[in-house]
Design a protein around this motif. Structure first.
Motif, PDB file in Angstrom:
ATOM      1  N   LEU A  21     -13.883  -6.775  -5.871  1.00  0.00           N
ATOM      2  CA  LEU A  21     -13.326  -5.649  -6.255  1.00  0.00           C
ATOM      3  C   LEU A  21     -11.991  -5.638  -5.396  1.00  0.00           C
ATOM      4  O   LEU A  21     -11.154  -4.761  -5.849  1.00  0.00           O
ATOM      5  N   GLU A  22     -12.179  -6.165  -4.000  1.00  0.00           N
ATOM      6  CA  GLU A  22     -10.824  -6.119  -3.166  1.00  0.00           C
ATOM      7  C   GLU A  22      -9.799  -6.679  -4.005  1.00  0.00           C
ATOM      8  O   GLU A  22      -8.736  -6.319  -3.605  1.00  0.00           O
ATOM      9  N   HIS A  23     -10.288  -7.866  -4.227  1.00  0.00           N
ATOM     10  CA  HIS A  23      -8.767  -8.546  -5.043  1.00  0.00           C
ATOM     11  C   HIS A  23      -8.285  -7.650  -6.106  1.00  0.00           C
ATOM     12  O   HIS A  23      -7.310  -7.792  -6.413  1.00  0.00           O
ATOM     13  N   ILE A  24      -9.443  -7.168  -6.746  1.00  0.00           N
ATOM     14  CA  ILE A  24      -8.646  -6.404  -8.089  1.00  0.00           C
ATOM     15  C   ILE A  24      -7.842  -5.349  -7.463  1.00  0.00           C
ATOM     16  O   ILE A  24      -6.635  -4.927  -7.979  1.00  0.00           O
ATOM     17  N   LEU A  25      -8.383  -4.491  -6.437  1.00  0.00           N
ATOM     18  CA  LEU A  25      -7.666  -3.258  -5.762  1.00  0.00           C
ATOM     19  C   LEU A  25      -6.471  -3.805  -4.850  1.00  0.00           C
ATOM     20  O   LEU A  25      -5.210  -3.070  -5.116  1.00  0.00           O
ATOM     21  N   VAL A  26      -6.472  -4.910  -4.416  1.00  0.00           N
ATOM     22  CA  VAL A  26      -4.888  -5.323  -3.689  1.00  0.00           C
ATOM     23  C   VAL A  26      -3.941  -5.987  -4.893  1.00  0.00           C
ATOM     24  O   VAL A  26      -2.988  -5.544  -4.569  1.00  0.00           O
ATOM     25  N   GLY A  27      -4.733  -6.473  -6.033  1.00  0.00           N
ATOM     26  CA  GLY A  27      -3.755  -6.770  -6.996  1.00  0.00           C
ATOM     27  C   GLY A  27      -2.979  -5.509  -7.877  1.00  0.00           C
ATOM     28  O   GLY A  27      -1.821  -5.235  -7.701  1.00  0.00           O
ATOM     29  N   ILE A  28      -3.894  -4.421  -7.920  1.00  0.00           N
ATOM     30  CA  ILE A  28      -3.115  -3.300  -8.673  1.00  0.00           C
ATOM     31  C   ILE A  28      -2.245  -2.385  -7.878  1.00  0.00           C
ATOM     32  O   ILE A  28      -1.267  -1.863  -7.945  1.00  0.00           O
ATOM     33  N   ARG A  29      -2.520  -2.659  -6.273  1.00  0.00           N
ATOM     34  CA  ARG A  29      -1.824  -1.836  -5.342  1.00  0.00           C
ATOM     35  C   ARG A  29      -0.409  -2.561  -5.103  1.00  0.00           C
ATOM     36  O   ARG A  29       0.654  -2.030  -5.125  1.00  0.00           O
ATOM     37  N   ALA A  30      -0.066  -4.113  -5.382  1.00  0.00           N
ATOM     38  CA  ALA A  30       0.911  -4.752  -5.420  1.00  0.00           C
ATOM     39  C   ALA A  30       1.734  -4.474  -6.812  1.00  0.00           C
ATOM     40  O   ALA A  30       2.906  -4.802  -6.644  1.00  0.00           O
ATOM     41  N   SER A  31       1.075  -3.862  -7.604  1.00  0.00           N
ATOM     42  CA  SER A  31       1.972  -3.754  -8.988  1.00  0.00           C
ATOM     43  C   SER A  31       2.518  -2.347  -8.854  1.00  0.00           C
ATOM     44  O   SER A  31       3.259  -1.953  -9.940  1.00  0.00           O
ATOM     45  N   ILE A  33       0.753   0.824  -8.055  1.00  0.00           N
ATOM     46  CA  ILE A  33      -0.181   1.746  -8.274  1.00  0.00           C
ATOM     47  C   ILE A  33      -0.714   2.133  -6.959  1.00  0.00           C
ATOM     48  O   ILE A  33      -1.138   1.260  -5.990  1.00  0.00           O
ATOM     49  N   GLU A  34      -0.721   3.426  -6.641  1.00  0.00           N
ATOM     50  CA  GLU A  34      -0.917   4.061  -5.301  1.00  0.00           C
ATOM     51  C   GLU A  34      -2.460   4.723  -5.378  1.00  0.00           C
ATOM     52  O   GLU A  34      -3.131   5.146  -4.297  1.00  0.00           O
ATOM     53  N   ARG A  35      -3.295   4.838  -6.536  1.00  0.00           N
ATOM     54  CA  ARG A  35      -4.472   5.669  -6.531  1.00  0.00           C
ATOM     55  C   ARG A  35      -5.283   4.764  -7.426  1.00  0.00           C
ATOM     56  O   ARG A  35      -4.972   4.711  -8.576  1.00  0.00           O
ATOM     57  N   ALA A  36      -6.719   5.117  -7.285  1.00  0.00           N
ATOM     58  CA  ALA A  36      -7.668   4.409  -8.148  1.00  0.00           C
ATOM     59  C   ALA A  36      -8.903   5.254  -8.180  1.00  0.00           C
ATOM     60  O   ALA A  36      -9.348   5.693  -7.148  1.00  0.00           O
ATOM     61  N   VAL A  37      -9.695   5.133  -9.358  1.00  0.00           N
ATOM     62  CA  VAL A  37     -10.854   5.774  -9.499  1.00  0.00           C
ATOM     63  C   VAL A  37     -11.667   4.823  -9.665  1.00  0.00           C
ATOM     64  O   VAL A  37     -11.804   3.980 -10.587  1.00  0.00           O
ATOM     65  N   ILE A  38     -12.923   4.730  -8.752  1.00  0.00           N
ATOM     66  CA  ILE A  38     -13.822   3.623  -9.126  1.00  0.00           C
ATOM     67  C   ILE A  38     -15.127   4.321  -9.508  1.00  0.00           C
ATOM     68  O   ILE A  38     -15.749   5.335  -8.967  1.00  0.00           O
ATOM     69  N   THR A  53     -11.841   5.827   1.842  1.00  0.00           N
ATOM     70  CA  THR A  53     -10.854   6.316   1.162  1.00  0.00           C
ATOM     71  C   THR A  53      -9.919   5.642   0.578  1.00  0.00           C
ATOM     72  O   THR A  53      -8.989   5.873  -0.182  1.00  0.00           O
ATOM     73  N   GLY A  54      -9.961   4.173   0.736  1.00  0.00           N
ATOM     74  CA  GLY A  54      -8.837   3.149   0.455  1.00  0.00           C
ATOM     75  C   GLY A  54      -7.684   3.118   1.286  1.00  0.00           C
ATOM     76  O   GLY A  54      -6.771   2.378   0.935  1.00  0.00           O
ATOM     77  N   GLU A  55      -7.693   3.756   2.388  1.00  0.00           N
ATOM     78  CA  GLU A  55      -6.404   3.775   3.385  1.00  0.00           C
ATOM     79  C   GLU A  55      -6.256   2.401   3.724  1.00  0.00           C
ATOM     80  O   GLU A  55      -4.749   1.984   3.822  1.00  0.00           O
ATOM     81  N   ARG A  56      -7.004   1.759   3.927  1.00  0.00           N
ATOM     82  CA  ARG A  56      -6.820   0.240   4.589  1.00  0.00           C
ATOM     83  C   ARG A  56      -6.201  -0.504   3.574  1.00  0.00           C
ATOM     84  O   ARG A  56      -5.305  -1.531   3.977  1.00  0.00           O
ATOM     85  N   LEU A  57      -6.143  -0.354   2.171  1.00  0.00           N
ATOM     86  CA  LEU A  57      -5.486  -1.139   1.121  1.00  0.00           C
ATOM     87  C   LEU A  57      -4.382  -0.474   0.827  1.00  0.00           C
ATOM     88  O   LEU A  57      -3.647  -0.873  -0.044  1.00  0.00           O
ATOM     89  N   GLY A  58      -3.952   0.807   1.358  1.00  0.00           N
ATOM     90  CA  GLY A  58      -2.755   1.503   0.919  1.00  0.00           C
ATOM     91  C   GLY A  58      -3.164   2.363  -0.435  1.00  0.00           C
ATOM     92  O   GLY A  58      -2.022   2.587  -1.171  1.00  0.00           O
ATOM     93  N   LEU A  59      -4.265   2.549  -0.596  1.00  0.00           N
ATOM     94  CA  LEU A  59      -4.485   3.262  -1.699  1.00  0.00           C
ATOM     95  C   LEU A  59      -5.297   4.586  -1.440  1.00  0.00           C
ATOM     96  O   LEU A  59      -5.831   4.972  -0.373  1.00  0.00           O
ATOM     97  N   LYS A  60      -5.204   5.561  -2.358  1.00  0.00           N
ATOM     98  CA  LYS A  60      -6.081   6.809  -2.455  1.00  0.00           C
ATOM     99  C   LYS A  60      -7.173   6.385  -3.332  1.00  0.00           C
ATOM    100  O   LYS A  60      -6.963   6.182  -4.680  1.00  0.00           O
ATOM    101  N   LEU A  61      -8.497   6.485  -2.979  1.00  0.00           N
ATOM    102  CA  LEU A  61      -9.505   6.107  -3.907  1.00  0.00           C
ATOM    103  C   LEU A  61     -10.502   7.591  -4.121  1.00  0.00           C
ATOM    104  O   LEU A  61     -10.725   8.011  -3.193  1.00  0.00           O
TER     105      LEU A  61
END
Length: 228
Positions: A21-31, A33-38, A53-61
């Motif tokens: 799942l981290e591969h997925i989240l890192v990939g969508i952040r690089a595209s 996207i800044e927010r994700a719902v899991i 919270t996703g802060e480590r990946l630069g996302l709001k989860l």
């Protein structure tokens, strides 16, 4: 996955240097996207603890819980209150070369439609969903888990797509499948049958739905060889 997921949810199995799942989240952040719902279920507290919270990946989860496995369409509906605009969706166990997320967003931006889905070629799409395309790659129909040897297409639903909120209407209306679930490809097929435009983008590079220990081993070897 048997014993591999007895104490660990599949999305947290490690491939290369990080969980699936981290591969997925890192990939969508690089595209971009800044927010994700899991949507979490089996052993989901481990997912929440790991990503927080996703802060480590630069996302709001945000997280929503599917307490019973009633299908992918029902999982999507649980996220509906948090989604108000076109969104990218990925199954939590699908790995692709990360450039595909951005390419899918570009395809949707160039030609907005009710949905864009990623597809990959397989010998027989009986384990997934058979996707039938016209010459312009507009999707004509989708058949979830067709009987082996019955498909006349090699295109398989790759488990990633961009959808408009229109999909929620169809997800709420579909009946229970023979497998006892409400499945997102059913909703997508109903949307197509109603005349809504849905297009397909072929996956480039690596793809795996990590459905078996053998597939997991192949993915781990791929990411080890690519130092990902």
């Amino acid at each position: 996955m048997g014993a591999l997921t007895q104490r660990c949810p599949k999305p947290l199995l490690v491939v290369g240097s990080r969980p699936i799942l981290e591969h997925i989240l890192v990939g969508i952040r690089a595209s971009g996207i800044e927010r994700a719902v899991i949507v979490v279920g089996y052993l989901g507290e481990q997912v929440v603890d790991y990503f927080d919270t996703g802060e480590r990946l630069g996302l709001k989860l945000d997280y929503v819980w599917q307490t019973e496995p009633r299908g992918t369409a029902e999982a999507l509906l649980l996220a509906h209150p948090l989604v108000r605009e076109p969104f990218l969706l990925s199954w939590g166990d699908v790995l692709v070369s990360p450039d595909n997320y951005l390419e899918l967003r570009k395809a949707f931006s160039r030609n907005p439609a009710a949905a864009w889905i990623a597809v990959n070629q397989v010998a027989d799409p009986c384990a997934g969903a058979a996707v039938y395309l016209d010459a312009g790659r507009r999707v004509q129909r989708i058949v979830e888990k067709p009987a082996p040897g019955t498909s006349t297409t090699y295109w398989n639903n790759a488990g990633i797509g961009i959808y408009t909120p229109l999909i929620f209407h169809y997800a709420a209306a579909i009946p229970i499948s023979p497998r006892g679930e409400r499945e997102l490809p059913q909703a997508l097929d109903q949307m197509i049958a109603a005349g809504e435009p849905v297009y397909a983008m072929p996956i480039r590079g690596f793809w795996s739905d990590l459905g078996t220990p053998e597939a997991l081993a192949i993915a781990r070897q791929h990411f080890a060889d690519s130092s990902a």
